[in-house]
Design a protein around this motif. Sequence first.
Motif, mmCIF file in Angstrom:
data_model
loop_
_atom_site.group_PDB
_atom_site.id
_atom_site.type_symbol
_atom_site.label_atom_id
_atom_site.label_comp_id
_atom_site.label_asym_id
_atom_site.label_seq_id
_atom_site.Cartn_x
_atom_site.Cartn_y
_atom_site.Cartn_z
ATOM 1 N N ALA A 125 0.825 -1.202 0.000
ATOM 2 C CA ALA A 125 0.000 0.000 0.000
ATOM 3 C C ALA A 125 0.861 1.254 0.000
ATOM 4 O O ALA A 125 0.573 2.230 -0.707
ATOM 5 N N ARG A 126 1.945 1.230 0.788
ATOM 6 C CA ARG A 126 2.833 2.399 0.846
ATOM 7 C C ARG A 126 3.401 2.731 -0.534
ATOM 8 O O ARG A 126 3.451 3.898 -0.936
ATOM 9 N N ALA A 127 3.834 1.697 -1.251
ATOM 10 C CA ALA A 127 4.403 1.925 -2.578
ATOM 11 C C ALA A 127 3.392 2.557 -3.518
ATOM 12 O O ALA A 127 3.718 3.477 -4.285
ATOM 13 N N LEU A 128 2.150 2.097 -3.462
ATOM 14 C CA LEU A 128 1.110 2.660 -4.325
ATOM 15 C C LEU A 128 0.801 4.094 -3.948
ATOM 16 O O LEU A 128 0.672 4.970 -4.822
ATOM 17 N N ALA A 131 3.568 6.429 -5.048
ATOM 18 C CA ALA A 131 3.549 6.666 -6.493
ATOM 19 C C ALA A 131 2.430 7.623 -6.883
ATOM 20 O O ALA A 131 2.596 8.470 -7.776
ATOM 21 N N ASN A 132 1.285 7.519 -6.203
ATOM 22 C CA ASN A 132 0.138 8.363 -6.530
ATOM 23 C C ASN A 132 0.193 9.741 -5.885
ATOM 24 O O ASN A 132 -0.535 10.651 -6.298
ATOM 25 N N SER A 173 2.642 -11.205 -11.173
ATOM 26 C CA SER A 173 4.022 -11.144 -11.654
ATOM 27 C C SER A 173 4.654 -9.769 -11.485
ATOM 28 O O SER A 173 5.886 -9.650 -11.442
ATOM 29 N N ARG A 174 3.819 -8.730 -11.390
ATOM 30 C CA ARG A 174 4.347 -7.359 -11.327
ATOM 31 C C ARG A 174 4.910 -7.073 -9.941
ATOM 32 O O ARG A 174 4.206 -7.083 -8.951
ATOM 33 N N ARG A 175 6.215 -6.789 -9.863
ATOM 34 C CA ARG A 175 6.867 -6.541 -8.577
ATOM 35 C C ARG A 175 7.051 -5.047 -8.393
ATOM 36 O O ARG A 175 7.966 -4.443 -8.937
ATOM 37 N N ILE A 176 6.164 -4.439 -7.587
ATOM 38 C CA ILE A 176 6.251 -2.996 -7.345
ATOM 39 C C ILE A 176 6.922 -2.688 -6.008
ATOM 40 O O ILE A 176 7.078 -1.510 -5.660
ATOM 41 N N VAL A 177 7.263 -3.734 -5.260
ATOM 42 C CA VAL A 177 7.997 -3.576 -3.999
ATOM 43 C C VAL A 177 9.193 -4.533 -4.043
ATOM 44 O O VAL A 177 9.403 -5.224 -5.034
ATOM 45 N N SER A 178 9.972 -4.571 -2.980
ATOM 46 C CA SER A 178 11.136 -5.453 -2.953
ATOM 47 C C SER A 178 10.715 -6.914 -3.058
ATOM 48 O O SER A 178 9.545 -7.254 -2.858
#
Length: 277
Positions: A125-128, A131-132, A173-178
């Motif tokens: 959630a933090r990564a999203l 980004a927003n 498959s999408r890696r938006i965090v570590s």
Amino acid sequence: MTERRDVDETVRSPREAFGEALRNARELRAAGRLSQSALAKKARTSKSTISRIERGVPPIATNLPAVFDQIFETDGQFKRLYEEVVSRSFPALYRRRMSLEREAIAIWEWSPTIIPGLFQTAEYARALFRANNPRATEDEIAGLMRARLARQELLRGDAPPNVRVVLCASVISRRIVSRDAMREQLAVLLGQAERQTTRLQVLPLDAEPHLLIDGPITFLTAPNHVTVVCVDAFRTADINEDPEHVRTAVRAYDDLTSEALSARQSAAFIRNQMETL
């Protein structure tokens, strides 16, 4: 005996209403007044935290409303007040959506892009949110995260809604965090999928084109069995209640689930992705 006074109608915000209710409960407790220090000890928190909450200063830890309800035997009062605090932190349309979500007996979701908020970990959630909201402060991001995670309480209640989720394979498959954070996120997803009230499916990348391909969609069914369709796009949202529109969308969702992997195959797909990280 002094009667419990109601929250003053002039209180300006749900957060202040929560603080006023806590102060009332503490000072007018039937078994005897509690000091802030005594309440903090019972709630396993600090006196400064109790003082801050009573002054309406954020944040309110997600576990404390239930703790206060238990201490003061208030039958969910603080939980309801906290839900209002969370809902008021979003624009009006999102507030209505979350109100419908809290009351829903069934929640169906399709997401071609990200793991839905009800299943997100804090790091995901933090990564999203970062980004927003690239200009947001850390405190603002933390506030958004708390609100997101607080929504997940409805899955842990005594009568959770029936949840069906279809995710595009690209979401897994999408890696938006570590790598470690993504493994944790996928593990949480698998854990939720094991619940009796949740069904999770993955839509393969080679699935046939479908009506819902343009973006995410959520179906919320109320206790009276009326369903609405919620659609999110870039900084916009819509709640559609037109019966014909809803019926068309439901048929499209049914087609989507028939194209998706079974629940067992989907779990295996997710486990395989975890192993490759």
